[in-house]
Every structure is written in C-alpha cells, then in structure tokens.
Design a protein around this motif. Structure first.
Motif, PDB file in Angstrom:
ATOM      1  N   CYS A   8      49.982  54.379  27.089  1.00  0.00           N
ATOM      2  CA  CYS A   8      51.415  54.293  27.378  1.00  0.00           C
ATOM      3  C   CYS A   8      52.048  53.156  26.584  1.00  0.00           C
ATOM      4  CB  CYS A   8      51.638  54.062  28.872  1.00  0.00           C
ATOM      5  SG  CYS A   8      51.065  52.464  29.444  1.00  0.00           S
ATOM      6  N   PRO A   9      53.367  53.200  26.404  1.00  0.00           N
ATOM      7  CA  PRO A   9      54.060  52.073  25.779  1.00  0.00           C
ATOM      8  C   PRO A   9      54.181  50.924  26.794  1.00  0.00           C
ATOM      9  CG  PRO A   9      55.629  53.769  26.361  1.00  0.00           C
ATOM     10  CD  PRO A   9      54.260  54.326  26.649  1.00  0.00           C
ATOM     11  N   GLU A  10      54.504  49.753  26.284  1.00  0.00           N
ATOM     12  CA  GLU A  10      54.607  48.566  27.139  1.00  0.00           C
ATOM     13  C   GLU A  10      55.625  48.760  28.263  1.00  0.00           C
ATOM     14  OE1 GLU A  10      55.205  43.735  26.745  1.00  0.00           O
ATOM     15  OE2 GLU A  10      55.454  45.004  24.986  1.00  0.00           O
ATOM     16  N   VAL A  27      41.217  49.037  37.940  1.00  0.00           N
ATOM     17  CA  VAL A  27      41.376  48.819  36.501  1.00  0.00           C
ATOM     18  C   VAL A  27      40.268  47.889  36.022  1.00  0.00           C
ATOM     19  CG1 VAL A  27      42.877  47.878  34.706  1.00  0.00           C
ATOM     20  CG2 VAL A  27      43.869  49.149  36.625  1.00  0.00           C
ATOM     21  N   PHE A  28      39.579  48.282  34.950  1.00  0.00           N
ATOM     22  CA  PHE A  28      38.553  47.405  34.394  1.00  0.00           C
ATOM     23  C   PHE A  28      38.815  47.058  32.934  1.00  0.00           C
ATOM     24  CE2 PHE A  28      36.878  51.689  33.762  1.00  0.00           C
ATOM     25  CZ  PHE A  28      36.445  51.656  32.442  1.00  0.00           C
ATOM     26  N   SER A  29      39.846  47.651  32.336  1.00  0.00           N
ATOM     27  CA  SER A  29      40.161  47.329  30.951  1.00  0.00           C
ATOM     28  C   SER A  29      41.618  47.669  30.658  1.00  0.00           C
ATOM     29  CB  SER A  29      39.251  48.136  30.014  1.00  0.00           C
ATOM     30  OG  SER A  29      39.651  48.000  28.669  1.00  0.00           O
ATOM     31  N   ALA A  30      42.296  46.753  29.979  1.00  0.00           N
ATOM     32  CA  ALA A  30      43.665  46.998  29.511  1.00  0.00           C
ATOM     33  C   ALA A  30      43.795  46.321  28.154  1.00  0.00           C
ATOM     34  CB  ALA A  30      44.680  46.449  30.491  1.00  0.00           C
ATOM     35  N   GLU A  31      44.031  47.125  27.126  1.00  0.00           N
ATOM     36  CA  GLU A  31      44.086  46.596  25.764  1.00  0.00           C
ATOM     37  C   GLU A  31      45.344  47.086  25.062  1.00  0.00           C
ATOM     38  OE1 GLU A  31      40.564  48.114  23.988  1.00  0.00           O
ATOM     39  OE2 GLU A  31      39.232  46.847  25.178  1.00  0.00           O
ATOM     40  N   GLN A  32      45.886  46.242  24.222  1.00  0.00           N
ATOM     41  CA  GLN A  32      47.026  46.649  23.397  1.00  0.00           C
ATOM     42  C   GLN A  32      46.498  47.136  22.066  1.00  0.00           C
ATOM     43  OE1 GLN A  32      50.071  43.729  22.831  1.00  0.00           O
ATOM     44  NE2 GLN A  32      51.489  45.213  21.963  1.00  0.00           N
ATOM     45  N   ASP A  33      46.938  48.326  21.682  1.00  0.00           N
ATOM     46  CA  ASP A  33      46.540  48.908  20.401  1.00  0.00           C
ATOM     47  C   ASP A  33      47.399  48.294  19.306  1.00  0.00           C
ATOM     48  OD1 ASP A  33      44.826  50.491  21.860  1.00  0.00           O
ATOM     49  OD2 ASP A  33      46.198  52.194  21.937  1.00  0.00           O
ATOM     50  N   PRO A  34      47.031  48.516  18.019  1.00  0.00           N
ATOM     51  CA  PRO A  34      47.857  48.001  16.918  1.00  0.00           C
ATOM     52  C   PRO A  34      49.303  48.467  16.997  1.00  0.00           C
ATOM     53  CG  PRO A  34      45.757  48.794  16.085  1.00  0.00           C
ATOM     54  CD  PRO A  34      45.816  49.155  17.531  1.00  0.00           C
ATOM     55  N   PHE A  38      49.561  50.672  24.867  1.00  0.00           N
ATOM     56  CA  PHE A  38      48.497  50.092  25.668  1.00  0.00           C
ATOM     57  C   PHE A  38      47.535  51.189  26.087  1.00  0.00           C
ATOM     58  CE2 PHE A  38      51.529  46.729  25.991  1.00  0.00           C
ATOM     59  CZ  PHE A  38      50.777  45.569  26.211  1.00  0.00           C
ATOM     60  N   THR A  39      46.268  50.831  26.226  1.00  0.00           N
ATOM     61  CA  THR A  39      45.256  51.724  26.772  1.00  0.00           C
ATOM     62  C   THR A  39      44.697  51.050  28.010  1.00  0.00           C
ATOM     63  OG1 THR A  39      44.698  52.585  24.587  1.00  0.00           O
ATOM     64  CG2 THR A  39      43.086  52.927  26.348  1.00  0.00           C
ATOM     65  N   VAL A  40      44.844  51.712  29.151  1.00  0.00           N
ATOM     66  CA  VAL A  40      44.343  51.195  30.423  1.00  0.00           C
ATOM     67  C   VAL A  40      43.202  52.093  30.862  1.00  0.00           C
ATOM     68  CG1 VAL A  40      44.906  50.743  32.840  1.00  0.00           C
ATOM     69  CG2 VAL A  40      46.616  50.317  31.070  1.00  0.00           C
ATOM     70  N   LYS A  41      42.059  51.486  31.212  1.00  0.00           N
ATOM     71  CA  LYS A  41      40.916  52.244  31.712  1.00  0.00           C
ATOM     72  C   LYS A  41      40.679  51.815  33.152  1.00  0.00           C
ATOM     73  CE  LYS A  41      38.680  52.781  27.250  1.00  0.00           C
ATOM     74  NZ  LYS A  41      37.466  52.536  26.456  1.00  0.00           N
ATOM     75  N   ALA A  42      40.456  52.821  34.001  1.00  0.00           N
ATOM     76  CA  ALA A  42      40.277  52.535  35.425  1.00  0.00           C
ATOM     77  C   ALA A  42      39.369  53.582  36.055  1.00  0.00           C
ATOM     78  CB  ALA A  42      41.626  52.538  36.131  1.00  0.00           C
ATOM     79  N   TYR A  43      38.810  53.222  37.205  1.00  0.00           N
ATOM     80  CA  TYR A  43      38.081  54.175  38.027  1.00  0.00           C
ATOM     81  C   TYR A  43      39.024  54.635  39.128  1.00  0.00           C
ATOM     82  CZ  TYR A  43      33.827  52.604  35.734  1.00  0.00           C
ATOM     83  OH  TYR A  43      32.872  52.295  34.802  1.00  0.00           O
ATOM     84  N   LEU A  44      39.046  55.941  39.385  1.00  0.00           N
ATOM     85  CA  LEU A  44      39.919  56.523  40.389  1.00  0.00           C
ATOM     86  C   LEU A  44      39.079  57.384  41.325  1.00  0.00           C
ATOM     87  CD1 LEU A  44      42.942  57.042  41.220  1.00  0.00           C
ATOM     88  CD2 LEU A  44      42.821  59.064  39.766  1.00  0.00           C
TER      89      LEU A  44
END
Length: 114
Positions: A8-10, A27-34, A38-44
């Motif tokens: 998603c965008p910011e 949520v276990f990871s949130a990174e900003q791409d170039p 943003f890419t957010v990784k989570a367990y649901l």
C-alpha cells in the motif's frame, strides 16, 4: 494462521494497521520499498480472515492489495466453556456464522473425549 502480505502507499498504512488490529493480526514486518510503497507482513488467524479483503479495501479506500496464504497452525490457550474468554467469543462467532446455536455447553465438547 494465514501469512498476509499487504502492499500500500504511505497514505493507507493507518487503515492497514487498523484492519489487522481489529482482526487479531500480528505484524512482524513493515518495510518501505524504493517506490513510495510499503509492504506489511502479518499473521492473521484463519477465523478472522472472512471478509478481510473487503474490510481492508474499505479502510484504505481500495489502495491496499493483500495476498493471503496458509502458513501454520497455532494452538489457542483457554477454554470455550470459560465465560468471557477469547476462546468462548471466537467459538460463539463461528457457531453464529455457521447457523449453529451460539450457546456452548459441556455436552458439545463431550465427543472430543471419546
């Protein structure tokens, strides 16, 4: 548990976190791409995944794109017979969704011990 990867965008990141928090996502990871994405990784939890995409789309104005896949099993603590517990609430919601009487009794779990 499902592994959910959301891009998603910011401007939509708040809606992503709100949606995951309301559905017991971890949520276990949130990174900003170039790019400004943003890419957010989570367990649901699987039980919380019904209607997740529509809810996420609504809270982010359609700006977030999720990918969901099964990742692992996780044992929940507690008992569905304990009034007010998270497990009791979860089982009650599942029973309502499936059209089963939402009242939980010890007889419902009797067959598990046979």
């Amino acid at each position: 548990m499902f592994l959910v990867e959301i891009r998603c965008p910011e401007s939509a990141i708040g809606g992503v976190y709100t949606t995951l928090n309301r559905r017991r996502g971890q949520v276990f990871s949130a990174e900003q791409d170039p790019a400004p994405m943003f890419t957010v990784k989570a367990y649901l939890p699987v039980a919380e995944s019904f209607g997740f995409n529509a809810d996420l789309r609504e809270r982010t104005g359609g700006k977030a794109t999720p990918q969901t896949m099964f990742d692992h099993w996780e044992i929940m603590n507690g008992s569905p017979l304990e009034k007010g517990s998270t497990m009791e609430e979860l089982v009650r919601k599942i029973r309502v969704r499936k059209g089963i009487n939402p009242e939980i009794s010890a007889l419902d779990t009797l067959y598990d011990k046979l």
